[in-house]
Structure formats: C-alpha cells, structure tokens
Design an enzyme around this catalytic site. Sequence first.
Site, PDB file in Angstrom:
ATOM      1  N   ASP A 217     -11.023   2.562   3.242  1.00  0.00           N
ATOM      2  CA  ASP A 217     -11.321   1.122   3.123  1.00  0.00           C
ATOM      3  C   ASP A 217     -12.824   0.893   2.943  1.00  0.00           C
ATOM      4  O   ASP A 217     -13.241  -0.192   2.539  1.00  0.00           O
ATOM      5  CB  ASP A 217     -10.872   0.378   4.389  1.00  0.00           C
ATOM      6  CG  ASP A 217      -9.537  -0.335   4.205  1.00  0.00           C
ATOM      7  OD1 ASP A 217      -9.161  -0.581   3.038  1.00  0.00           O
ATOM      8  OD2 ASP A 217      -8.895  -0.656   5.222  1.00  0.00           O
TER       9      ASP A 217
ATOM     10  N   LYS B 147       0.834  -1.209   0.000  1.00  0.00           N
ATOM     11  CA  LYS B 147       0.000   0.000   0.000  1.00  0.00           C
ATOM     12  C   LYS B 147       0.867   1.257   0.000  1.00  0.00           C
ATOM     13  O   LYS B 147       0.568   2.240  -0.688  1.00  0.00           O
ATOM     14  CB  LYS B 147      -0.945  -0.011   1.215  1.00  0.00           C
ATOM     15  CG  LYS B 147      -2.046  -1.057   1.065  1.00  0.00           C
ATOM     16  CD  LYS B 147      -2.866  -1.283   2.336  1.00  0.00           C
ATOM     17  CE  LYS B 147      -3.807  -2.467   2.111  1.00  0.00           C
ATOM     18  NZ  LYS B 147      -4.636  -2.811   3.278  1.00  0.00           N
TER      19      LYS B 147
ATOM     20  N   GLN C 192      -4.865  -1.265   9.311  1.00  0.00           N
ATOM     21  CA  GLN C 192      -4.693  -2.598   8.729  1.00  0.00           C
ATOM     22  C   GLN C 192      -5.300  -3.655   9.656  1.00  0.00           C
ATOM     23  O   GLN C 192      -5.017  -3.684  10.848  1.00  0.00           O
ATOM     24  CB  GLN C 192      -3.194  -2.876   8.512  1.00  0.00           C
ATOM     25  CG  GLN C 192      -2.909  -4.193   7.836  1.00  0.00           C
ATOM     26  CD  GLN C 192      -3.432  -4.248   6.397  1.00  0.00           C
ATOM     27  OE1 GLN C 192      -3.299  -3.298   5.636  1.00  0.00           O
ATOM     28  NE2 GLN C 192      -4.038  -5.375   6.037  1.00  0.00           N
TER      29      GLN C 192
END
Length: 288
Positions: A120, A53, A97
Amino acid sequence: MTARLIDGNALAREVRAEVAGRTAALRTRGVNPHLAIVLVGDNPASQVYVRHKMADSEATGLAATLHRLPSDTPEPALLGLIARLNADPTVHGVLVQLPLPDGLDARAVISAIDPRKDVDGFHVANAGALATGLPGFRPCTPWGCLRMLDAIGLALRGLQAVVIGRSNIVGKPMALMLLERHATVTICHSATADLAALTRQADVLVAAVGRRHLVTADMVKPGAVVIDVGMNRVPDGEPGAGRLCGDVDFEAVRDVAGWITPVPGGVGPMTRAMLLANTIEAAERQTA
Ligand code: NAD
C-alpha cells in the site's frame, strides 16, 4: 473544447496484463507471488474493497490470502499476525485494510508491516522514501494518477500542478510525485483561501477531497489536465441519485479541460491495478 477522456479501465487492463506477464515469468523461476490481506471487523465498504483486491489478484495470477479477524481483536493479536506474515518468505505483500475498528491504532499497525512488503506504500519508511527520492512502494492511488499522466504523454517538467487535498494516502504523495517529475506544485486544502484563483493556474489539476462538484468549470484553466480522485454519491432527489461521482463537475469541466478522467472508470480502476503492480514488484525484489 471537449476534453479527451483518460480511460482508467483501458489503462488498468494494460497494467494488469503487464502484471500477469511478470507473474508468469516469476512462476517459471518457481516463485508464487503472494499477497496477504488482513481484514479486521465487518465494515461493509472494506469487505467490498477486499473482495475486489482478492478477485483482481487471482485474475492476474497472483496468489491472495485473506486473513479475517473479528472487530474486537486485541492489538497484540493483530501485530502477531503481521509479524508472522512479515517472517513468511512465501508472502511478498502484506496489506491491512483500513479503516481499522475503534481501539486499534492504524499508525502502529501499519508501522508493524515490513516496509519491503508494504504494497500500500503507507509505512513511514515508504513515505520517507518518496519524500527523499529513494525507491520504495508508492501509494496506489497517486501512483495510478501518475501513470495516467504518463499514458497521455504529458511532460510534467515546468508545468503548474495543483493538488486539492493533503491526505497521507492521496494528496501529499501525489504532490511529491509531481514534484519529483519537476512540476511546480501547489497543495490546496480545507484552509486554502481562494481555491479557484489557484486552480485556474493549474496545467494539471488533481482533485482529492470527497466533495461533489467542488471543481466547477470556472476553476479550470482551458486545456488543463484534470484528474478526479473523488468518490462521492449523487444525493437523493437529484437525477442519477445514488450513482458514483467525483469531485469535478464533469459535464461542465469537460468543455474547458484538455483531458479529464471520468468517475467511474478513471482513478478507481487504476488504484486497483497499481496494487497488483506493487505486489509483483515486491515479489520480484524479494526473490531477485
Ligand atoms: P481525506 O478526507 O483524508 O482528505 C480530504 C482532503 O480534502 C483534506 O486534506 C482536506 O484538507 C481537503 N479538503 C476538504 N474540504 C476542502 C475544500 N472545501 N477545499 C479544498 N480542500 C478541501 O480524503 P482522502 O482519503 O484523501 O480521499 C479524498 C477523496 O478521494 C475521497 O472522495 C475518497 O473517497 C477518494 N479516494 C478515491 C480513491 C480511488 O481509488 N478513486 C482512492 C482514495 C481516495
């Protein structure tokens, strides 16, 4: 019939090029689009994902900052960091995460992210926006799958779509996105009776389970579009042991399907690209 491949790598390159262009445009207005990534603990897979990422962001011109916290971080400390990132006008996207180490409540942590920075798309405000047809951030994996369906020019209206898997990050939002496009959607899961009878009706079949060879050729309608989200490893003792594979028996199903995504090189790169798309979108919305 041999199915045509939906090339996730090629499509992800297109998405990244779009993001790079939008990033450059924001820069000319003095905005530096910025993603903050929070990694708690030292889960090896999470470390790899976070590295990707960071690298993807930097390659498209997005600024990315990694905040690493030890696995014994108390929840209030993590929530404090999220609050600071929420309040920081130079940060446009905040990503925590997952999975989090034991003792940290992922729901509480995700709920603490400002929905406007939730790139997200996991916050209930964004899940609710999707469920009710409002704008918001869409979870990257199903968002990438939809983009793949658009790329082949598929008109979803009136088609039968079957999604195998009902997780909050893939199966459920995928089903809602297909519904939003006027497909007739069936969601299958671990308690579904006679999975094959349902999948055989699918014009569009999305497999998001995490079980190798779950979808066999006899389960697929001839000409169907098959999107393989699964990420599994070929077990020891079999040819190609250790290699990445999906939920679909690719070699057999490609003789039946009309279109198919490979693993690797299908949904995975698209998931990565859509995070960048959500991040630039967040920066544009916050600075409009
Ligand atoms: P999950 O474990 O949260 O959900 C799996 C779903 O499969 C559940 O809803 C369950 O009901 C269903 N299921 C289990 N066994 C089944 C069976 N025999 N028949 C029908 N349904 C069954 O997993 P997830 O997070 O949704 O991920 C699913 C898969 O997709 C995993 O392999 C994961 O690694 C992969 N994944 C890939 C990407 C990517 O970018 N390529 C992103 C996210 C997840």
